[in-house]
Design a protein around this motif. Structure first.
Motif, short mmCIF file in Angstrom:
data_model
loop_
_atom_site.label_atom_id
_atom_site.label_comp_id
_atom_site.label_asym_id
_atom_site.label_seq_id
_atom_site.Cartn_x
_atom_site.Cartn_y
_atom_site.Cartn_z
N ALA A 21 0.98 -1.12 0.01
CA ALA A 21 0.08 -0.11 -0.14
C ALA A 21 0.87 1.29 -0.08
CB ALA A 21 -0.97 0.09 1.08
N ILE A 22 1.99 1.23 0.53
CA ILE A 22 2.58 2.41 0.85
C ILE A 22 3.43 2.70 -0.52
CG2 ILE A 22 5.01 3.09 1.84
CD1 ILE A 22 4.36 2.00 4.30
N ARG A 23 3.89 1.38 -1.30
CA ARG A 23 4.47 1.71 -2.68
C ARG A 23 3.53 2.23 -3.75
NH1 ARG A 23 7.65 -2.70 -1.16
NH2 ARG A 23 6.14 -4.22 -1.88
N SER A 24 2.42 1.49 -3.37
CA SER A 24 1.29 1.91 -4.54
C SER A 24 0.86 3.35 -4.09
CB SER A 24 0.02 1.20 -4.14
OG SER A 24 -1.16 1.49 -5.08
N GLY A 25 0.68 3.92 -2.90
CA GLY A 25 0.62 5.35 -2.64
C GLY A 25 1.51 6.20 -3.11
N GLN A 26 2.88 6.07 -3.08
CA GLN A 26 4.12 6.73 -3.42
C GLN A 26 3.91 6.84 -4.98
OE1 GLN A 26 7.19 4.66 -1.10
NE2 GLN A 26 7.11 5.97 0.25
N ALA A 27 3.85 5.65 -5.60
CA ALA A 27 3.52 5.75 -7.02
C ALA A 27 2.57 6.55 -7.57
CB ALA A 27 3.60 4.40 -7.56
N ALA A 28 1.42 6.60 -6.74
CA ALA A 28 0.10 7.42 -7.30
C ALA A 28 0.35 8.81 -7.12
CB ALA A 28 -1.09 6.97 -6.49
N PHE A 29 1.02 9.28 -6.08
CA PHE A 29 1.41 10.59 -5.78
C PHE A 29 2.68 11.18 -6.62
CE2 PHE A 29 -0.68 10.26 -1.54
CZ PHE A 29 -1.37 11.56 -1.69
N SER A 30 3.50 10.16 -6.89
CA SER A 30 4.63 10.88 -7.86
C SER A 30 4.01 10.78 -9.37
CB SER A 30 5.58 9.56 -8.05
OG SER A 30 6.26 9.43 -6.79
N ALA A 31 2.89 10.02 -9.81
CA ALA A 31 2.25 10.32 -10.91
C ALA A 31 1.35 11.42 -11.06
CB ALA A 31 1.41 9.16 -11.21
N TYR A 32 1.03 11.98 -10.06
CA TYR A 32 0.00 12.79 -9.95
C TYR A 32 0.71 14.23 -9.75
CZ TYR A 32 -3.76 16.05 -8.04
OH TYR A 32 -4.59 17.23 -7.90
N ALA A 33 2.00 14.18 -9.11
CA ALA A 33 2.92 15.24 -9.05
C ALA A 33 3.45 15.58 -10.53
CB ALA A 33 3.81 15.26 -8.05
N ARG A 34 3.76 14.65 -11.15
CA ARG A 34 4.45 14.92 -12.60
C ARG A 34 3.41 15.34 -13.57
NH1 ARG A 34 7.10 10.60 -12.13
NH2 ARG A 34 5.47 8.94 -12.67
N ALA A 35 2.06 14.70 -13.51
CA ALA A 35 1.00 15.36 -14.26
C ALA A 35 0.89 16.71 -13.89
CB ALA A 35 -0.36 14.51 -14.03
N LEU A 36 0.70 17.14 -12.60
CA LEU A 36 0.59 18.74 -12.34
C LEU A 36 1.76 19.43 -13.02
CD1 LEU A 36 -0.51 18.18 -8.71
CD2 LEU A 36 -1.78 19.08 -10.58
N GLN A 37 3.02 19.03 -12.66
CA GLN A 37 4.16 19.73 -13.28
C GLN A 37 4.03 19.81 -14.69
OE1 GLN A 37 7.68 18.29 -11.56
NE2 GLN A 37 8.68 20.21 -11.82
N ASP A 38 3.72 18.74 -15.58
CA ASP A 38 3.60 18.59 -16.86
C ASP A 38 2.70 19.62 -17.57
OD1 ASP A 38 5.75 16.90 -16.64
OD2 ASP A 38 4.43 14.92 -17.35
N ALA A 39 1.73 19.57 -16.73
CA ALA A 39 0.80 20.59 -17.32
C ALA A 39 0.82 22.16 -17.05
CB ALA A 39 -0.85 20.41 -16.50
N GLY A 40 1.89 22.39 -15.87
CA GLY A 40 2.48 23.71 -15.76
C GLY A 40 1.25 24.51 -14.62
N VAL A 41 0.74 23.61 -13.91
CA VAL A 41 -0.26 24.19 -13.11
C VAL A 41 0.25 24.32 -11.49
CG1 VAL A 41 -2.08 23.92 -14.48
CG2 VAL A 41 -1.62 22.02 -12.91
N LEU A 42 1.48 23.35 -11.23
CA LEU A 42 1.76 23.08 -9.80
C LEU A 42 2.54 24.21 -9.39
CD1 LEU A 42 2.25 21.16 -7.44
CD2 LEU A 42 4.36 20.42 -8.69
N VAL A 43 2.10 24.98 -8.24
CA VAL A 43 2.83 26.03 -7.95
C VAL A 43 3.74 25.43 -6.54
CG1 VAL A 43 2.41 28.23 -6.32
CG2 VAL A 43 0.94 27.62 -8.47
N SER A 44 3.10 24.53 -5.77
CA SER A 44 3.90 23.90 -4.66
C SER A 44 3.01 22.87 -4.05
CB SER A 44 4.07 25.01 -3.36
OG SER A 44 2.87 25.29 -2.95
N ALA A 45 3.69 21.84 -3.38
CA ALA A 45 3.13 20.84 -2.57
C ALA A 45 3.68 20.41 -1.41
CB ALA A 45 3.23 19.46 -3.69
N GLU A 46 3.34 20.12 -0.47
CA GLU A 46 3.99 19.49 0.84
C GLU A 46 3.12 18.53 1.46
OE1 GLU A 46 6.17 21.92 4.63
OE2 GLU A 46 4.65 23.19 3.33
N VAL A 47 3.80 17.39 1.97
CA VAL A 47 3.33 16.40 2.54
C VAL A 47 3.58 16.78 3.94
CG1 VAL A 47 3.56 13.79 3.08
CG2 VAL A 47 3.78 14.72 0.80
N LEU A 48 2.40 16.54 4.90
CA LEU A 48 2.69 16.83 6.37
C LEU A 48 3.09 15.70 7.18
CD1 LEU A 48 -0.37 19.05 7.04
CD2 LEU A 48 2.26 19.86 6.31
#
Length: 125
Positions: A21-48
């Motif tokens: 579950a940890i690996r799956s979650g990390q992969a999902a977040f990495s893909a999501y962050a990459r999609a945001l960055q590739d679209a040019g909409v990511l300003v910042s992200a922070e995991v608490l």
């Protein structure tokens, strides 16, 4: 316009979640962050960090009270935030619906605002 995507989810430790579950979650977040960055909409992200690392301050009868841990006793905690710069709320909703926590928690969208010199809050945009 800046929108904050506030990622709420049930907190679990690594033992409870399991390595898959940890690996799956990390992969999902990495893909999501990459999609945001590739679209040019990511300003910042922070995991608490886990909410047990929280320090909460409030005033009670005019006195400052400092509490270890979160103030709210709830099953879901704020786990992180992502700020996107998109055209409108519809675009923010589209990105929020793709956030991995939508499958196991809640994603809250809040428009950003800037405090200006004249004392007014104005929408970021």
């Amino acid at each position: 316009m800046h929108y904050s995507l506030l990622l709420h989810h049930p907190e679990q430790d690594a033992t409870t979640l399991g390595e898959d579950a940890i690996r799956s979650g990390q992969a999902a977040f990495s893909a999501y962050a990459r999609a945001l960055q590739d679209a040019g909409v990511l300003v910042s992200a922070e995991v608490l960090q886990h909410s047990t690392a929280t320090t909460t301050l409030r005033k009670v009868d005019g006195e400052l009270v400092i509490q270890d841990g979160p103030f709210a006793d709830t099953k879901e905690q704020l786990g992180g935030s992502i700020v996107v710069d998109v055209e409108d709320l519809d675009a923010a909703i589209e990105w929020a619906r793709q956030a991995p926590p939508i499958d196991w928690g809640v994603v809250e969208i809040r428009p950003g605002a800037t405090y200006t010199v004249n004392g007014a809050w104005t929408p970021n945009g």
